[in-house]
Write a protein that holds these residues in place. Structure first.
Motif, PDB file in Angstrom:
ATOM      1  N   GLN A   1      69.429 -33.508  14.354  1.00 41.66           N
ATOM      2  CA  GLN A   1      68.644 -34.769  13.551  1.00 41.66           C
ATOM      3  C   GLN A   1      67.214 -33.991  12.798  1.00 41.66           C
ATOM      4  OE1 GLN A   1      68.106 -37.195  17.539  1.00 41.66           O
ATOM      5  NE2 GLN A   1      66.383 -38.607  16.126  1.00 41.66           N
ATOM      6  N   ASP A   2      66.759 -35.299  11.908  1.00 45.29           N
ATOM      7  CA  ASP A   2      65.339 -34.551  11.443  1.00 45.29           C
ATOM      8  C   ASP A   2      65.207 -33.943  10.590  1.00 45.29           C
ATOM      9  OD1 ASP A   2      64.162 -37.510  12.447  1.00 45.29           O
ATOM     10  OD2 ASP A   2      64.316 -35.915  14.573  1.00 45.29           O
ATOM     11  N   ALA A   3      66.396 -33.330  10.177  1.00 46.67           N
ATOM     12  CA  ALA A   3      66.266 -32.185   9.315  1.00 46.67           C
ATOM     13  C   ALA A   3      66.233 -32.410   8.283  1.00 46.67           C
ATOM     14  CB  ALA A   3      67.915 -31.717   9.274  1.00 46.67           C
ATOM     15  N   LEU A   4      65.825 -31.190   6.921  1.00 52.40           N
ATOM     16  CA  LEU A   4      64.848 -31.892   5.647  1.00 52.40           C
ATOM     17  C   LEU A   4      66.213 -31.214   5.394  1.00 52.40           C
ATOM     18  CD1 LEU A   4      61.214 -32.102   5.978  1.00 52.40           C
ATOM     19  CD2 LEU A   4      62.163 -33.368   6.648  1.00 52.40           C
ATOM     20  N   VAL A   5      66.604 -31.568   3.892  1.00 48.50           N
ATOM     21  CA  VAL A   5      67.755 -31.252   3.215  1.00 48.50           C
ATOM     22  C   VAL A   5      66.924 -31.765   1.536  1.00 48.50           C
ATOM     23  CG1 VAL A   5      69.060 -32.597   3.096  1.00 48.50           C
ATOM     24  CG2 VAL A   5      69.540 -31.207   2.563  1.00 48.50           C
ATOM     25  N   ALA A   6      67.266 -30.722   0.733  1.00 44.12           N
ATOM     26  CA  ALA A   6      66.963 -31.118  -0.742  1.00 44.12           C
ATOM     27  C   ALA A   6      67.914 -31.299  -1.613  1.00 44.12           C
ATOM     28  CB  ALA A   6      66.538 -29.751  -1.914  1.00 44.12           C
ATOM     29  N   VAL A   7      67.970 -33.046  -2.269  1.00 44.19           N
ATOM     30  CA  VAL A   7      69.501 -33.020  -3.350  1.00 44.19           C
ATOM     31  C   VAL A   7      70.177 -31.897  -4.103  1.00 44.19           C
ATOM     32  CG1 VAL A   7      70.495 -33.858  -5.386  1.00 44.19           C
ATOM     33  CG2 VAL A   7      68.502 -35.117  -3.017  1.00 44.19           C
ATOM     34  N   ARG A   8      69.554 -31.136  -3.756  1.00 45.11           N
ATOM     35  CA  ARG A   8      70.126 -29.720  -4.673  1.00 45.11           C
ATOM     36  C   ARG A   8      71.269 -29.051  -3.732  1.00 45.11           C
ATOM     37  NH1 ARG A   8      65.001 -28.552  -4.558  1.00 45.11           N
ATOM     38  NH2 ARG A   8      64.729 -26.871  -3.471  1.00 45.11           N
ATOM     39  N   ASP A   9      70.760 -28.901  -2.340  1.00 48.59           N
ATOM     40  CA  ASP A   9      71.176 -27.834  -1.051  1.00 48.59           C
ATOM     41  C   ASP A   9      72.422 -29.000   0.001  1.00 48.59           C
ATOM     42  OD1 ASP A   9      69.742 -25.873  -2.105  1.00 48.59           O
ATOM     43  OD2 ASP A   9      68.383 -26.323  -1.085  1.00 48.59           O
ATOM     44  N   CYS A  10      72.461 -29.882  -1.162  1.00 46.42           N
ATOM     45  CA  CYS A  10      74.237 -30.988  -1.211  1.00 46.42           C
ATOM     46  C   CYS A  10      75.153 -30.500  -1.795  1.00 46.42           C
ATOM     47  CB  CYS A  10      73.995 -32.357  -0.449  1.00 46.42           C
ATOM     48  SG  CYS A  10      72.671 -32.572   0.833  1.00 46.42           S
ATOM     49  N   ALA A  11      76.228 -29.710  -1.138  1.00 42.76           N
ATOM     50  CA  ALA A  11      77.315 -29.384  -2.441  1.00 42.76           C
ATOM     51  C   ALA A  11      78.565 -29.879  -2.189  1.00 42.76           C
ATOM     52  CB  ALA A  11      77.080 -27.706  -2.817  1.00 42.76           C
ATOM     53  N   TYR A  12      79.626 -30.210  -2.899  1.00 48.45           N
ATOM     54  CA  TYR A  12      80.811 -30.179  -2.614  1.00 48.45           C
ATOM     55  C   TYR A  12      81.681 -29.334  -3.293  1.00 48.45           C
ATOM     56  CZ  TYR A  12      85.192 -32.989  -2.814  1.00 48.45           C
ATOM     57  OH  TYR A  12      86.548 -32.686  -2.494  1.00 48.45           O
ATOM     58  N   LEU A  13      81.960 -28.400  -3.023  1.00 46.53           N
ATOM     59  CA  LEU A  13      82.800 -27.429  -3.296  1.00 46.53           C
ATOM     60  C   LEU A  13      84.697 -28.126  -3.418  1.00 46.53           C
ATOM     61  CD1 LEU A  13      80.386 -23.902  -1.472  1.00 46.53           C
ATOM     62  CD2 LEU A  13      80.855 -25.258  -3.859  1.00 46.53           C
ATOM     63  N   LYS A  14      84.944 -28.610  -4.323  1.00 43.03           N
ATOM     64  CA  LYS A  14      85.895 -29.521  -4.156  1.00 43.03           C
ATOM     65  C   LYS A  14      87.030 -28.503  -4.387  1.00 43.03           C
ATOM     66  CE  LYS A  14      88.822 -33.078  -6.573  1.00 43.03           C
ATOM     67  NZ  LYS A  14      88.412 -33.898  -7.829  1.00 43.03           N
ATOM     68  N   GLU A  15      87.618 -27.335  -4.823  1.00 44.18           N
ATOM     69  CA  GLU A  15      88.514 -26.074  -5.325  1.00 44.18           C
ATOM     70  C   GLU A  15      88.337 -25.807  -3.549  1.00 44.18           C
ATOM     71  OE1 GLU A  15      85.277 -25.301  -6.890  1.00 44.18           O
ATOM     72  OE2 GLU A  15      85.855 -26.668  -8.155  1.00 44.18           O
TER      73      GLU A  15
ATOM     74  N   VAL B   1      87.841 -31.207   3.291  1.00 41.67           N
ATOM     75  CA  VAL B   1      87.152 -32.608   2.930  1.00 41.67           C
ATOM     76  C   VAL B   1      87.673 -32.786   1.564  1.00 41.67           C
ATOM     77  CG1 VAL B   1      84.974 -34.017   1.315  1.00 41.67           C
ATOM     78  CG2 VAL B   1      84.760 -32.470   3.836  1.00 41.67           C
ATOM     79  N   THR B   2      88.111 -33.783   1.013  1.00 43.26           N
ATOM     80  CA  THR B   2      88.777 -34.480   0.116  1.00 43.26           C
ATOM     81  C   THR B   2      88.351 -35.244  -0.745  1.00 43.26           C
ATOM     82  OG1 THR B   2      90.013 -36.541   1.601  1.00 43.26           O
ATOM     83  CG2 THR B   2      91.588 -34.076   1.501  1.00 43.26           C
ATOM     84  N   ALA B   3      87.443 -36.024  -0.385  1.00 45.28           N
ATOM     85  CA  ALA B   3      86.236 -36.770  -1.163  1.00 45.28           C
ATOM     86  C   ALA B   3      84.978 -37.016  -0.695  1.00 45.28           C
ATOM     87  CB  ALA B   3      87.076 -38.235  -1.660  1.00 45.28           C
ATOM     88  N   VAL B   4      83.567 -37.194  -2.167  1.00 44.73           N
ATOM     89  CA  VAL B   4      82.496 -37.311  -0.910  1.00 44.73           C
ATOM     90  C   VAL B   4      82.370 -38.754  -2.076  1.00 44.73           C
ATOM     91  CG1 VAL B   4      80.151 -36.873  -1.210  1.00 44.73           C
ATOM     92  CG2 VAL B   4      82.095 -34.700  -0.990  1.00 44.73           C
ATOM     93  N   ARG B   5      81.273 -39.679  -1.246  1.00 42.25           N
ATOM     94  CA  ARG B   5      80.741 -40.703  -2.126  1.00 42.25           C
ATOM     95  C   ARG B   5      79.510 -40.929  -1.718  1.00 42.25           C
ATOM     96  NH1 ARG B   5      85.719 -41.702  -3.318  1.00 42.25           N
ATOM     97  NH2 ARG B   5      87.635 -42.231  -2.711  1.00 42.25           N
ATOM     98  N   HIS B   6      78.523 -41.466  -2.255  1.00 46.46           N
ATOM     99  CA  HIS B   6      76.818 -41.329  -1.706  1.00 46.46           C
ATOM    100  C   HIS B   6      76.630 -42.381  -2.041  1.00 46.46           C
ATOM    101  CE1 HIS B   6      77.311 -37.234  -4.524  1.00 46.46           C
ATOM    102  NE2 HIS B   6      76.696 -36.743  -3.156  1.00 46.46           N
ATOM    103  N   HIS B   7      75.775 -42.920  -1.528  1.00 44.60           N
ATOM    104  CA  HIS B   7      75.116 -43.893  -1.373  1.00 44.60           C
ATOM    105  C   HIS B   7      73.541 -43.899  -1.513  1.00 44.60           C
ATOM    106  CE1 HIS B   7      73.764 -47.967  -0.846  1.00 44.60           C
ATOM    107  NE2 HIS B   7      72.904 -47.870   0.146  1.00 44.60           N
ATOM    108  N   ASP B   8      72.906 -44.169  -2.918  1.00 43.64           N
ATOM    109  CA  ASP B   8      71.624 -44.630  -2.936  1.00 43.64           C
ATOM    110  C   ASP B   8      71.193 -42.565  -3.350  1.00 43.64           C
ATOM    111  OD1 ASP B   8      69.587 -45.543  -4.226  1.00 43.64           O
ATOM    112  OD2 ASP B   8      68.376 -46.127  -2.112  1.00 43.64           O
ATOM    113  N   ILE B   9      71.834 -41.839  -3.091  1.00 46.38           N
ATOM    114  CA  ILE B   9      71.268 -40.465  -3.349  1.00 46.38           C
ATOM    115  C   ILE B   9      71.192 -40.472  -4.551  1.00 46.38           C
ATOM    116  CG2 ILE B   9      72.171 -38.281  -2.716  1.00 46.38           C
ATOM    117  CD1 ILE B   9      71.855 -39.560  -0.354  1.00 46.38           C
ATOM    118  N   PRO B  10      69.802 -39.504  -5.250  1.00 50.78           N
ATOM    119  CA  PRO B  10      68.911 -39.538  -6.384  1.00 50.78           C
ATOM    120  C   PRO B  10      69.494 -38.287  -6.183  1.00 50.78           C
ATOM    121  CG  PRO B  10      67.201 -38.894  -4.394  1.00 50.78           C
ATOM    122  CD  PRO B  10      68.744 -39.641  -3.898  1.00 50.78           C
TER     123      PRO B  10
END
Length: 141
Positions: A23-37, A72-81
């Motif tokens: 809770q209250d962790a900070l994360v840059a958008v670039r540091d969120c990654a879906y490694l589909k393979e 993880v089989t799929a990732v969906r975003h809501h209002d993630i820039p």
């Protein structure tokens, strides 16, 4: 030197503990990654150490952590820039919506939904904690 968190979640109760820790962790958008393979979603966090005792003479601290979801089989975003990789997001909660869906809730109404085969989540601290003068606070509703 302080103890580093290393937690795993395989059910709702386990995930609630991880959610409290991030809770209250900070994360840059670039540091969120879906490694589909690899069927993996990874967040690199700047985590407030809620479990640390500020009375130990070091005050409040933060640390870098990795939050990993497997199967993880799929990732969906809501209002993630996604076009703004340097934008910082504040993680508020991680919730198991049902046995095949995890919701990562961020401030400002943003969210990431992970479709999963099963819950297999891991949180691990990396590096050493550093002091911060800021303790997150939330208005009481």
């Amino acid at each position: 030197m302080t103890a580093k968190l290393k937690l795993s979640a395989l059910d709702t109760d386990d995930l609630a503990i991880i959610s409290a820790a991030v809770q209250d962790a900070l994360v840059a958008v670039r540091d969120c990654a879906y490694l589909k393979e690899e069927s993996r979603f990874v967040l690199l966090l700047n985590r407030f150490r809620w479990e640390a005792d500020p009375g130990q003479g070091i005050g409040h601290t933060r640390t870098h952590s990795a939050l990993v979801f497997n199967e993880v089989t799929a990732v969906r975003h809501h209002d993630i820039p996604t076009a703004e990789p340097d934008r910082m997001l504040e993680l508020l909660a991680v919730v198991l919506e049902n046995e095949h869906s995890v919701l990562l809730r961020f401030s400002a109404g943003r969210a990431i939904r992970l479709e999963i085969g099963r819950l297999a989540c891991h949180l691990g601290d990396v590096g050493e904690p550093w002091p911060t003068p800021w303790k997150p606070a939330h208005p009481v509703e």
